[in-house]
Design an enzyme around this catalytic site. Sequence first.
Site, PDB file in Angstrom:
ATOM      1  CG  ASP A 208      -6.202  -8.127   3.263  1.00  0.00           C
ATOM      2  OD1 ASP A 208      -4.708  -8.019   1.991  1.00  0.00           O
ATOM      3  OD2 ASP A 208      -6.430  -9.027   3.606  1.00  0.00           O
ATOM      4  CD  GLU A 261     -23.604   7.800   5.527  1.00  0.00           C
ATOM      5  OE1 GLU A 261     -23.205   8.332   6.445  1.00  0.00           O
ATOM      6  OE2 GLU A 261     -24.430   6.788   5.567  1.00  0.00           O
TER       7      GLU A 261
HETATM    8  C1  NOJ Z   1      -3.434  -9.661   1.051  1.00  0.00           C
HETATM    9  C2  NOJ Z   1      -2.132  -8.651   1.424  1.00  0.00           C
HETATM   10  O1  NOJ Z   1      -1.128  -8.242   0.868  1.00  0.00           O
HETATM   11  C3  NOJ Z   1      -0.737  -9.469   1.974  1.00  0.00           C
HETATM   12  O2  NOJ Z   1      -0.019  -9.237   2.317  1.00  0.00           O
HETATM   13  C4  NOJ Z   1      -1.430 -10.821   2.769  1.00  0.00           C
HETATM   14  O3  NOJ Z   1      -0.890 -11.122   3.975  1.00  0.00           O
HETATM   15  C5  NOJ Z   1      -2.152 -11.383   2.684  1.00  0.00           C
HETATM   16  N1  NOJ Z   1      -3.513 -10.948   2.606  1.00  0.00           N
HETATM   17  C6  NOJ Z   1      -4.036 -11.763   4.062  1.00  0.00           C
HETATM   18  O4  NOJ Z   1      -4.470 -10.170   4.496  1.00  0.00           O
END
Ligand code: NOJ
Length: 551
Positions: A208, A261
């Site tokens: 993310d 690993e």
């Molecule tokens: C990207 C994620 O896909 C989204 O849904 C989220 O709100 C933001 N990152 C924050 O984590």
Amino acid sequence: MNASEWWRTAVIYQIYPRSFADSTGDGIGDLNGITSRLDALHELGVDAVWLSPFYTSPQHDAGYDVANYCDVDPLFGTLADFDRLLAAAHARDIRVIVDLVPNHSSNEHEWFKAALASAPGSPERARYIFRDGKGKDGSEPPNNWQSVFGGPMWTRITEADGAPGQWYLHIFDVSQPDFDWCNDEVRAEFRRILRFWLDRGVDGFRVDVAHGLIKAPGLPDYTPPPVAAGSMGDGVAACPPYWGQDGVHEIYRDWRVLADEYPGARIFCAEAWVDPLSFAAKWVRPDEMHQAFNFAYLSTPWEAGALRVVIDESIAAFSGVSAPATWVLSNHDVVRHATRLSLTGKNLQGDGIGPRSPGIPRYEDGLRRARAATLLMLALPGSVYLFQGEELGLPEDVELPDAARQDPTWFRTHGERYGRDGCRVPLPWESEGPSYGFGPTAASWLPQPRLWAQLARDQQTGRDDSTLTLYQRALRIRRARNLGGGELTWVRGCGRSAVAFTNGTLTVLANTGGAPISLLPLLSGSHVLITSSPTVGSTVPPDTTVWLAKR
Ligand code: NOJ
């Protein structure tokens, strides 16, 4: 290609756990629900699933606010349920990728609670980005950055003694404080978290906000160009001080060594909303991640010229660093492509659409174009990401009542931007069941539209003209002809509205224009394998894609 490099050609299906299948009847999908429906994904023909977060979380951003990275939220089940899901997926030859959220934690994470209870300058505070405010009494935020979800990127705390205190940084919601990745403790903790899931047997991580972990030294003021404000990217090659900083790459090089690993290829896929594609390719250099989402492709309108350019640029950028191109049309952060590709109103990522939005297409028109776009995408070499429900032709739910909305974007912009709830509505499995078969009761965390009865999976199964059948067939052909591992060669002379190419034994023609395109020049010695909508004689109608194969 090395056979163990499964990710180079994989079709990866995104599961948004709270909306996939509910085993308990509380209206929120869960891990056991997913396990119970894995056969449907096997029949669809996907190689892997990516699970959006199911970890312990107060759910202020649907689980992207993690309070404990190494446990399952009771809403979704238990670690034992996860282990069962993983084993059941592996038994069906489906790999499992989990979501890693390293940019920020929840404000209910033990570390953040300890930071609030500790003094400015303490080691507990140093895991996050705390700063003194500006102005008289420090009452102004440390800089002018604006959160992706609207409002300032800083929130002021009250110190343990009750006095107004420091400010902490949150690129997203106030409930999502950013970690300070210059802190070694943070780095060590994430190595531990990676090992925790790798030891359990996961096949990889979708990372993310992989472009956000490092902020520019000194946190200088920055005003984004209007087109990019409030979206997860910058829309320009010059990076803001919180996106795409060079320092992020050493983190991923470190993770790559760790993942290598483990036996079998364990992969990382970067969610990095950066432009241009040649810049995004930095995330997938040979010693970093394996894949990066192709948001340039997702953001391209249904227009042949633009599609040809983005396809060329994608293949060039990713193959330039020996990585596979990836392709994606929908996910849980964007308007579903069965609606988006036909919108005539202006729409930025994260804005969402709702009852008051202009330019919403008729469902049939949106679906026709989406099927054509999907069939084009599934013919491209590389790896493909699908979002749950697109195989049913689900449109964005544009009728969600304001009172049902849950996305923090909606609240932080005081309803100015609808946000992302419209693509997250629980799936329809059975037209007659309560909550259309989503769960055993009528409960559904977002209300489901009546259209779901008609689009439910049981209505589409085995039906020749259904969108589900189109996906199943296309995925079968994609696998049988190794389209993922193939090579694209453009076919010229089909007209400006055509995207036409060969990939191995397949010839593809997509018509993005308003007039039919003749198929005759391509037909000699070939036959039609599959079409996104019925062809008329030897012409390809508007918003239609055709796959041909040599006889
Ligand atoms: C990207 C994620 O896909 C989204 O849904 C989220 O709100 C933001 N990152 C924050 O984590």
